[in-house]
Design an enzyme around this catalytic site. Structure first.
Site, PDB file in Angstrom:
ATOM      1  N   ASN A   4      -1.784   0.272   6.986  1.00  0.00           N
ATOM      2  CA  ASN A   4      -1.321  -1.007   7.536  1.00  0.00           C
ATOM      3  C   ASN A   4      -0.475  -1.802   6.529  1.00  0.00           C
ATOM      4  O   ASN A   4      -0.447  -3.021   6.546  1.00  0.00           O
ATOM      5  CB  ASN A   4      -2.511  -1.823   8.057  1.00  0.00           C
ATOM      6  CG  ASN A   4      -3.542  -2.098   6.977  1.00  0.00           C
ATOM      7  OD1 ASN A   4      -3.304  -1.801   5.805  1.00  0.00           O
ATOM      8  ND2 ASN A   4      -4.669  -2.660   7.354  1.00  0.00           N
ATOM      9  N   GLU A  34      -9.355 -11.682  -6.972  1.00  0.00           N
ATOM     10  CA  GLU A  34      -8.469 -10.519  -6.883  1.00  0.00           C
ATOM     11  C   GLU A  34      -7.311 -10.634  -7.878  1.00  0.00           C
ATOM     12  O   GLU A  34      -6.900  -9.635  -8.484  1.00  0.00           O
ATOM     13  CB  GLU A  34      -7.957 -10.368  -5.447  1.00  0.00           C
ATOM     14  CG  GLU A  34      -9.079  -9.979  -4.486  1.00  0.00           C
ATOM     15  CD  GLU A  34      -8.618  -9.755  -3.054  1.00  0.00           C
ATOM     16  OE1 GLU A  34      -7.469 -10.107  -2.717  1.00  0.00           O
ATOM     17  OE2 GLU A  34      -9.422  -9.213  -2.270  1.00  0.00           O
ATOM     18  N   THR A  55      -5.872  -6.430  10.992  1.00  0.00           N
ATOM     19  CA  THR A  55      -6.075  -5.190  10.239  1.00  0.00           C
ATOM     20  C   THR A  55      -5.493  -3.974  10.958  1.00  0.00           C
ATOM     21  O   THR A  55      -4.830  -3.141  10.330  1.00  0.00           O
ATOM     22  CB  THR A  55      -7.592  -4.972  10.009  1.00  0.00           C
ATOM     23  OG1 THR A  55      -8.124  -6.150   9.411  1.00  0.00           O
ATOM     24  CG2 THR A  55      -7.835  -3.775   9.113  1.00  0.00           C
ATOM     25  N   ARG A  63       2.398  -5.925   9.740  1.00  0.00           N
ATOM     26  CA  ARG A  63       1.654  -4.748  10.209  1.00  0.00           C
ATOM     27  C   ARG A  63       2.126  -4.329  11.596  1.00  0.00           C
ATOM     28  O   ARG A  63       2.214  -3.137  11.897  1.00  0.00           O
ATOM     29  CB  ARG A  63       0.159  -5.054  10.180  1.00  0.00           C
ATOM     30  CG  ARG A  63      -0.393  -5.095   8.744  1.00  0.00           C
ATOM     31  CD  ARG A  63      -1.784  -5.711   8.687  1.00  0.00           C
ATOM     32  NE  ARG A  63      -2.452  -5.474   7.400  1.00  0.00           N
ATOM     33  CZ  ARG A  63      -3.624  -6.008   7.065  1.00  0.00           C
ATOM     34  NH1 ARG A  63      -4.262  -6.795   7.918  1.00  0.00           N
ATOM     35  NH2 ARG A  63      -4.162  -5.740   5.896  1.00  0.00           N
ATOM     36  N   ARG A 116      -1.778 -14.081   5.199  1.00  0.00           N
ATOM     37  CA  ARG A 116      -2.604 -13.321   6.156  1.00  0.00           C
ATOM     38  C   ARG A 116      -1.965 -13.362   7.550  1.00  0.00           C
ATOM     39  O   ARG A 116      -1.931 -12.358   8.260  1.00  0.00           O
ATOM     40  CB  ARG A 116      -4.025 -13.887   6.244  1.00  0.00           C
ATOM     41  CG  ARG A 116      -4.893 -13.671   5.037  1.00  0.00           C
ATOM     42  CD  ARG A 116      -5.510 -12.302   4.937  1.00  0.00           C
ATOM     43  NE  ARG A 116      -6.499 -11.999   5.937  1.00  0.00           N
ATOM     44  CZ  ARG A 116      -7.278 -10.915   5.875  1.00  0.00           C
ATOM     45  NH1 ARG A 116      -7.164 -10.050   4.862  1.00  0.00           N
ATOM     46  NH2 ARG A 116      -8.143 -10.668   6.819  1.00  0.00           N
ATOM     47  N   HIS A 163      -2.147  -5.290   1.770  1.00  0.00           N
ATOM     48  CA  HIS A 163      -3.399  -6.045   1.607  1.00  0.00           C
ATOM     49  C   HIS A 163      -3.049  -7.487   1.284  1.00  0.00           C
ATOM     50  O   HIS A 163      -2.085  -7.744   0.556  1.00  0.00           O
ATOM     51  CB  HIS A 163      -4.226  -5.475   0.448  1.00  0.00           C
ATOM     52  CG  HIS A 163      -5.311  -6.428   0.006  1.00  0.00           C
ATOM     53  ND1 HIS A 163      -6.518  -6.506   0.648  1.00  0.00           N
ATOM     54  CD2 HIS A 163      -5.337  -7.386  -0.956  1.00  0.00           C
ATOM     55  CE1 HIS A 163      -7.249  -7.460   0.077  1.00  0.00           C
ATOM     56  NE2 HIS A 163      -6.557  -8.019  -0.899  1.00  0.00           N
ATOM     57  N   TYR A 200     -12.663  -3.157  -2.768  1.00  0.00           N
ATOM     58  CA  TYR A 200     -13.175  -2.988  -1.406  1.00  0.00           C
ATOM     59  C   TYR A 200     -14.698  -2.872  -1.403  1.00  0.00           C
ATOM     60  O   TYR A 200     -15.265  -2.114  -0.616  1.00  0.00           O
ATOM     61  CB  TYR A 200     -12.519  -1.770  -0.751  1.00  0.00           C
ATOM     62  CG  TYR A 200     -11.087  -2.000  -0.299  1.00  0.00           C
ATOM     63  CD1 TYR A 200     -10.730  -3.124   0.456  1.00  0.00           C
ATOM     64  CD2 TYR A 200     -10.087  -1.079  -0.600  1.00  0.00           C
ATOM     65  CE1 TYR A 200      -9.422  -3.325   0.878  1.00  0.00           C
ATOM     66  CE2 TYR A 200      -8.776  -1.274  -0.172  1.00  0.00           C
ATOM     67  CZ  TYR A 200      -8.452  -2.391   0.566  1.00  0.00           C
ATOM     68  OH  TYR A 200      -7.160  -2.592   1.006  1.00  0.00           O
ATOM     69  N   PHE A 220     -15.386   5.194   6.855  1.00  0.00           N
ATOM     70  CA  PHE A 220     -13.976   5.402   6.506  1.00  0.00           C
ATOM     71  C   PHE A 220     -13.686   5.168   5.029  1.00  0.00           C
ATOM     72  O   PHE A 220     -12.555   5.358   4.578  1.00  0.00           O
ATOM     73  CB  PHE A 220     -13.058   4.527   7.373  1.00  0.00           C
ATOM     74  CG  PHE A 220     -13.282   3.032   7.221  1.00  0.00           C
ATOM     75  CD1 PHE A 220     -12.739   2.334   6.143  1.00  0.00           C
ATOM     76  CD2 PHE A 220     -14.015   2.327   8.167  1.00  0.00           C
ATOM     77  CE1 PHE A 220     -12.933   0.962   6.009  1.00  0.00           C
ATOM     78  CE2 PHE A 220     -14.212   0.954   8.040  1.00  0.00           C
ATOM     79  CZ  PHE A 220     -13.675   0.277   6.950  1.00  0.00           C
ATOM     80  N   LYS A 223       0.815  -1.212   0.000  1.00  0.00           N
ATOM     81  CA  LYS A 223       0.000   0.000   0.000  1.00  0.00           C
ATOM     82  C   LYS A 223       0.856   1.273   0.000  1.00  0.00           C
ATOM     83  O   LYS A 223       2.064   1.228   0.274  1.00  0.00           O
ATOM     84  CB  LYS A 223      -0.930  -0.029   1.219  1.00  0.00           C
ATOM     85  CG  LYS A 223      -1.960  -1.173   1.187  1.00  0.00           C
ATOM     86  CD  LYS A 223      -2.891  -1.088   2.400  1.00  0.00           C
ATOM     87  CE  LYS A 223      -3.935  -2.186   2.378  1.00  0.00           C
ATOM     88  NZ  LYS A 223      -4.885  -2.046   3.521  1.00  0.00           N
TER      89      LYS A 223
HETATM   90  N1  UDP Z   1      -9.710   0.109   6.996  1.00  0.00           N
HETATM   91  C1  UDP Z   1      -9.809   1.398   7.483  1.00  0.00           C
HETATM   92  N2  UDP Z   1     -10.509   1.596   8.648  1.00  0.00           N
HETATM   93  C2  UDP Z   1     -11.109   0.572   9.320  1.00  0.00           C
HETATM   94  C3  UDP Z   1     -11.022  -0.738   8.790  1.00  0.00           C
HETATM   95  C4  UDP Z   1     -10.309  -0.939   7.619  1.00  0.00           C
HETATM   96  O1  UDP Z   1      -9.289   2.331   6.888  1.00  0.00           O
HETATM   97  O2  UDP Z   1     -11.733   0.812  10.383  1.00  0.00           O
HETATM   98  C5  UDP Z   1      -8.941  -0.118   5.746  1.00  0.00           C
HETATM   99  C6  UDP Z   1      -7.580  -0.786   6.022  1.00  0.00           C
HETATM  100  O3  UDP Z   1      -6.606  -0.227   5.144  1.00  0.00           O
HETATM  101  C7  UDP Z   1      -7.892  -2.237   5.711  1.00  0.00           C
HETATM  102  C8  UDP Z   1      -8.850  -2.093   4.529  1.00  0.00           C
HETATM  103  O4  UDP Z   1      -9.673  -0.980   4.889  1.00  0.00           O
HETATM  104  O5  UDP Z   1      -6.730  -2.970   5.413  1.00  0.00           O
HETATM  105  C9  UDP Z   1      -9.703  -3.321   4.247  1.00  0.00           C
HETATM  106  O6  UDP Z   1     -10.412  -3.664   5.401  1.00  0.00           O
HETATM  107  P1  UDP Z   1     -10.627  -5.188   5.812  1.00  0.00           P
HETATM  108  O7  UDP Z   1     -11.619  -5.207   6.924  1.00  0.00           O
HETATM  109  O8  UDP Z   1     -10.926  -6.004   4.585  1.00  0.00           O
HETATM  110  O9  UDP Z   1      -9.208  -5.583   6.457  1.00  0.00           O
HETATM  111  P2  UDP Z   1      -7.982  -6.458   5.903  1.00  0.00           P
HETATM  112  O10 UDP Z   1      -8.560  -7.624   5.128  1.00  0.00           O
HETATM  113  O11 UDP Z   1      -7.120  -5.559   5.042  1.00  0.00           O
HETATM  114  O12 UDP Z   1      -7.249  -6.906   7.156  1.00  0.00           O
HETATM  115 MG    MG Z   2      -9.985  -7.635   3.661  1.00  0.00          MG
END
Ligand code: UDP
Ligand code: MG
Length: 139
Positions: free
Chosen positions: A113, A127, A92, A103, A86, A116, A50, A58, A9
């Site tokens: 973070n 994806e 996250t 992270r 993961r 992805h 997304y 957000f 990112k």
């Molecule tokens: N994100 C954010 N605020 C939040 C939760 C998520 O900005 O409260 C962003 C963050 O960059 C995250 C992405 O949205 O990685 C995708 O969210 P997801 O819940 O899919 O988390 P991930 O799979 O990336 O752990």
């Molecule tokens: Mg996700």
């Protein structure tokens, strides 16, 4: 062998952490890169990627963040790659991610973070197809 998509990112790109992140997956994770490129993501592809988050408060900030610099798109291959990657990323929210995770070691907060990673084998195949043509994927 499974495949998974990662996006390095804008926070990682702007801080010069591309190599560090790729090294984690190659060296510590034993994963193989089978596709790699840089791109600037546009609103439409971010919204697709997304789609589960478009209603969240957000979301506009997430779109602005994701297009703020070019990103690195990559496909990693290995045993149990989706779950392995993961796990290496951590949760996250960077503030809750333990040391030793990507992270936890490099991330700033719940938005910035670093990386992805696809969350299931099905999502991974979707994806990968979103960002790479078949000719860009190597065996
Ligand atoms: N994100 C954010 N605020 C939040 C939760 C998520 O900005 O409260 C962003 C963050 O960059 C995250 C992405 O949205 O990685 C995708 O969210 P997801 O819940 O899919 O988390 P991930 O799979 O990336 O752990
Ligand atoms: Mg996700």
């Amino acid at each position: 062998m499974d495949r998974t998509l990662i996006i390095i990112k804008p926070d990682a790109v702007s801080r010069g952490l591309i190599g560090a992140v790729i090294s984690r997956f190659e060296e510590a994770g034993g994963l193989k890169l089978v596709a790699l490129k840089m791109a600037v993501l546009d609103d439409a592809v971010i919204k697709d990627h997304y789609a589960h988050l478009t209603d969240k408060p957000f979301f506009p900030g997430l779109v602005a963040f994701m297009k703020s610099t070019p990103v690195v798109l990559a496909v990693l291959q290995g045993e149990n790659a989706v779950d392995a990657v993961r796990g290496m990323c951590g949760p996250t929210d960077s503030k809750k991610a333990p040391p030793g995770t990507i992270r936890g070691d490099y991330g700033t907060d719940v938005q910035q973070n670093i990386v992805h990673a696809s969350d299931s084998k099905e999502t991974a195949e979707q994806e990968i197809a979103r960002f790479f043509s078949p000719a860009e994927l190597f065996a």
